[in-house]
Scaffold this motif. Structure first.
Motif, short mmCIF file in Angstrom:
data_model
loop_
_atom_site.label_atom_id
_atom_site.label_comp_id
_atom_site.label_asym_id
_atom_site.label_seq_id
_atom_site.Cartn_x
_atom_site.Cartn_y
_atom_site.Cartn_z
N ALA A 90 0.01 13.48 18.46
CA ALA A 90 -1.37 13.87 18.80
C ALA A 90 -1.47 14.67 20.09
O ALA A 90 -2.52 15.23 20.40
CB ALA A 90 -2.24 12.62 18.91
N LEU A 91 -0.38 14.74 20.86
CA LEU A 91 -0.44 15.44 22.14
C LEU A 91 -0.55 16.95 21.95
O LEU A 91 0.10 17.53 21.07
CB LEU A 91 0.81 15.13 22.97
N THR A 92 -1.33 17.59 22.79
CA THR A 92 -1.47 19.04 22.77
C THR A 92 -0.12 19.72 22.97
O THR A 92 0.17 20.75 22.36
CB THR A 92 -2.45 19.50 23.87
N GLU A 93 0.71 19.14 23.83
CA GLU A 93 2.01 19.72 24.17
C GLU A 93 3.15 19.18 23.30
O GLU A 93 4.32 19.27 23.70
CB GLU A 93 2.32 19.45 25.64
N TYR A 94 2.82 18.61 22.14
CA TYR A 94 3.82 17.96 21.29
C TYR A 94 5.03 18.87 21.02
O TYR A 94 6.18 18.49 21.26
CB TYR A 94 3.17 17.53 19.97
N GLU A 95 4.78 20.07 20.52
CA GLU A 95 5.90 20.95 20.17
C GLU A 95 6.72 21.34 21.39
O GLU A 95 7.95 21.38 21.33
CB GLU A 95 5.37 22.20 19.44
N GLN A 96 6.04 21.61 22.50
CA GLN A 96 6.75 21.97 23.73
C GLN A 96 7.57 20.80 24.25
O GLN A 96 8.68 20.97 24.74
CB GLN A 96 5.77 22.44 24.80
N LEU A 97 7.03 19.59 24.13
CA LEU A 97 7.76 18.40 24.57
C LEU A 97 9.03 18.19 23.76
O LEU A 97 10.06 17.78 24.29
CB LEU A 97 6.86 17.16 24.48
N VAL A 98 8.96 18.48 22.46
CA VAL A 98 10.16 18.38 21.62
C VAL A 98 11.21 19.38 22.12
O VAL A 98 12.40 19.04 22.27
CB VAL A 98 9.83 18.62 20.14
N LYS A 99 10.79 20.60 22.40
CA LYS A 99 11.71 21.62 22.92
C LYS A 99 12.30 21.20 24.26
O LYS A 99 13.50 21.37 24.51
CB LYS A 99 10.99 22.96 23.05
N ASP A 100 11.44 20.65 25.12
CA ASP A 100 11.91 20.20 26.43
C ASP A 100 12.92 19.06 26.29
O ASP A 100 13.90 18.99 27.04
CB ASP A 100 10.73 19.74 27.29
N ALA A 101 12.66 18.16 25.34
CA ALA A 101 13.57 17.03 25.12
C ALA A 101 14.95 17.52 24.69
O ALA A 101 15.98 17.00 25.15
CB ALA A 101 13.00 16.09 24.05
N ILE A 102 14.97 18.53 23.84
CA ILE A 102 16.24 19.11 23.40
C ILE A 102 16.96 19.76 24.58
O ILE A 102 18.16 19.57 24.78
CB ILE A 102 16.00 20.14 22.27
N GLN A 103 16.21 20.51 25.36
CA GLN A 103 16.79 21.22 26.51
C GLN A 103 17.38 20.25 27.54
O GLN A 103 18.46 20.48 28.08
CB GLN A 103 15.72 22.09 27.17
N ASN A 125 19.07 22.91 14.35
CA ASN A 125 20.18 23.47 15.14
C ASN A 125 20.38 22.77 16.49
O ASN A 125 20.98 23.33 17.41
CB ASN A 125 19.99 24.98 15.37
N SER A 126 19.86 21.56 16.60
CA SER A 126 20.13 20.77 17.81
C SER A 126 20.82 19.48 17.39
O SER A 126 20.80 19.09 16.22
CB SER A 126 18.83 20.44 18.55
N ALA A 127 21.40 18.80 18.37
CA ALA A 127 22.11 17.55 18.08
C ALA A 127 21.21 16.33 18.25
O ALA A 127 21.64 15.20 18.01
CB ALA A 127 23.32 17.42 19.00
N ILE A 128 19.97 16.55 18.65
CA ILE A 128 19.08 15.42 18.95
C ILE A 128 18.75 14.64 17.68
O ILE A 128 18.61 15.21 16.59
CB ILE A 128 17.78 15.92 19.63
N LYS A 129 18.69 13.33 17.80
CA LYS A 129 18.34 12.47 16.67
C LYS A 129 16.82 12.30 16.63
O LYS A 129 16.15 12.39 17.66
CB LYS A 129 19.04 11.12 16.78
N ILE A 130 16.29 12.06 15.42
CA ILE A 130 14.83 11.98 15.27
C ILE A 130 14.45 10.76 14.45
O ILE A 130 15.08 10.44 13.45
CB ILE A 130 14.25 13.26 14.64
N ALA A 131 13.41 10.07 14.92
CA ALA A 131 12.98 8.82 14.28
C ALA A 131 11.45 8.75 14.25
O ALA A 131 10.81 8.63 15.30
CB ALA A 131 13.53 7.62 15.06
#
Length: 354
Positions: A90-103, A125-131
Motif C-alpha cells: 500500500a505504500l506510495t514508494e512500494y516499487e522504489q523500496l523494492v529496488k532499494d532493497a535489491i540495491q 534478475n536479482s538474487a533477492i528472495k520474495i515472500a
C-alpha cells in the motif's frame, strides 16, 4: 520436532521469524539480534528514517539512508546472517523500496498490506528472495496462480497472518468479531494454505516453506502451529518487549500495561482494519476530532489527507516515542498477556521450550 528450517539456501537454527513492525519498532538492533540468535530478523521499511535529522525536509532521502544504515548495522550485529525487509504494498514508494532493497542487498522481502502481484517482475534478475504475506487459502491461491501464470515463479516462502495479528490485517471487519475469531484459530487455517502450496511445489520442484503467525505468545502455541504444518512461526508483539527492540521504553510499557479490554480494532488510513492498543488519540479519532492539516510524507497510495481521519505516519511516529495524545501502538490480540521485559535470546529459547 525439528527446530531448523530453510528458505531456499538460507538456513536457520530456530523456526522463528520476527515480524516487521513500523514505524521504527523493528530496526537494526531488534532484527540483527533475532538473526544472531538463530531466527530471521526483519526490518520494517515504513518511514525508516523518521528519526533522521533530514526527515522533515526530505523524507524519501532519509528513508533510503535509513535502509542502508539499518541493513548494514543489522548484518554486523547478526554476524552476517540473513536479514529481511517488510514492505507494505500500500505504500506510495512500494516499487522504489523494492529496488532499494535489491540495491542494498537485503536477503528477503516480505510483502503484505495489499497483493504483491508484480513482485516477481520488480525483482527479476536479482538474487533477492520474495515472500508474500497472506491471510487465507483464497489469497494464497490467487497469488500462487498469478505468479506462476505470468512469471513462472513461486514464492521463496509464504507468511500466513491469522486474524489475531497486530497492525494491518487482511480480514474484513465482520471477520474480526469475537465469535468469528473463535472460529478461525491459526492452526486451523494452515492445512488449507498447504493444499494450495503443494501443486506449485510440484511445478517448481522445490519446497515453499510456510511461516504462520498472529497472536502466538507461548511455547505451546508455537508447537501447535508447527504441528499443524507450518515450517516456522512469525512473532511480533513479544519482540517489542525485549531489551533489544528499537522502540522507546514508553512504547514497550504500553504493551506491558495493556489489558485485554484496551486492545481494539480500528480502520487505518491505509483502508485496512488494524489492531491497536487504545489511547487518548484513538478516542479523539473515534469522536471525529482529528483531521490532518497536511500530508507530510505521502506514505500511502490510497490516503487523501483531505478525507482521511488522521495521518497514520505522524500517529505511529508519535506512538513510537510514547506520545499517546497524538499517536498509538499497534499490537497483537494477545499482547495483554505480556508482562515483562526480556531479551531476544531468552524469549526465543522460551518459545522453543516445548
Amino acid at each position: 520436532m525439528k527446530n531448523q528450517f530453510k528458505i531456499g539456501d538460507m538456513e536457520f537454527s530456530k523456526p522463528i521469524v520476527q515480524g516487521g513492525m513500523g514505524i521504527g519498532i523493528s530496526l537494526s538492533n531488534l532484527a540483527g539480534n533475532v538473526s544472531k540468535n538463530g531466527g530471521l530478523g526483519v526490518l520494517s521499511s515504513v518511514e525508516m528514517g523518521s528519526d533522521f535529522p533530514n526527515y522533515k525536509e526530505n523524507p524519501k532521502l532519509a528513508n533510503k539512508q535509513a535502509l542502508e544504515y539499518h541493513f548494514k548495522r543489522a548484518k554486523e550485529i547478526s554476524g552476517n546472517r540473513p536479514i529481511g525487509l517488510n514492505i507494505m504494498v500500500a505504500l506510495t514508494e512500494y516499487e522504489q523500496l523494492v529496488k532499494d532493497a535489491i540495491q542494498v542487498g537485503v536477503d528477503i522481502i516480505f510483502a503484505g498490506a495489499g497483493l504483491p502481484l508484480t513482485l516477481p517482475e520488480l525483482t527479476r534478475n536479482s538474487a533477492i528472495k520474495i515472500a508474500p504475506i497472506i491471510s487465507s487459502k483464497r489469497v494464497a491461491k490467487l497469488i500462487l496462480k498469478h505468479w506462476w501464470r505470468h512469471y513462472k515463479r513461486v514464492p521463496d516462502a509464504l507468511v500466513l497472518e491469522g486474524p489475531l495479528a497486530g497492525g494491518h490485517l487482511g480480514f474484513k471487519l465482520e471477520d474480526l468479531t469475537p465469535e468469528r475469531l473463535a472460529e478461525q484459530p491459526l492452526p486451523g487455517l494452515i492445512p488449507g494454505v498447504l493444499e494450495e502450496i503443494k501443486p506449485y511445489e510440484d511445478l517448481a520442484g522445490r519446497k515453499i516453506p510456510l511461516i504462520a503467525g498472529g497472536g502466538i505468545t507461548t511455547a505451546a502455541e508455537v508447537r501447535e502451529t508447527l504441528e499443524a504444518g507450518a515450517d516456522a512461526v512469525q512473532i511480533g508483539s513479544l519482540f517489542v518487549t525485549t531489551e533489544e527492540c528499537d522502540a522507546s521504553p514508553a512504547f514497550k510499557e504500553a504493551i506491558i500495561n495493556a489489558k485485554k479490554s484496551d486492545i481494539e480494532i480500528i480502520v487505518s488510513p491505509a483502508g485496512l482494519p488494524g489492531r491497536a492498543i487504545h489511547t487518548p488519540f484513538l478516542e479523539e479519532v473515534s469522536a471525529g476530532l482529528r483531521k490532518p492539516r497536511s500530508c507530510p510524507s505521502n506514505c500511502i497510495k490510497s490516503c487523501n489527507f483531505k478525507t482521511t481521519p488522521y495521518c497514520i505516519a505522524s500517529a505511529l511516529i508519535a506512538g513510537k516515542w510514547g506520545d499517546f495524545e497524538n499517536g498509538y501502538v499497534f499490537s497483537g490480540a494477545n499482547a495483554y498477556k505480556i508482562n515483562e521485559i526480556t531479551t531476544v535470546e531468552a524469549l526465543m529459547n522460551k518459545l522453543l521450550d516445548y
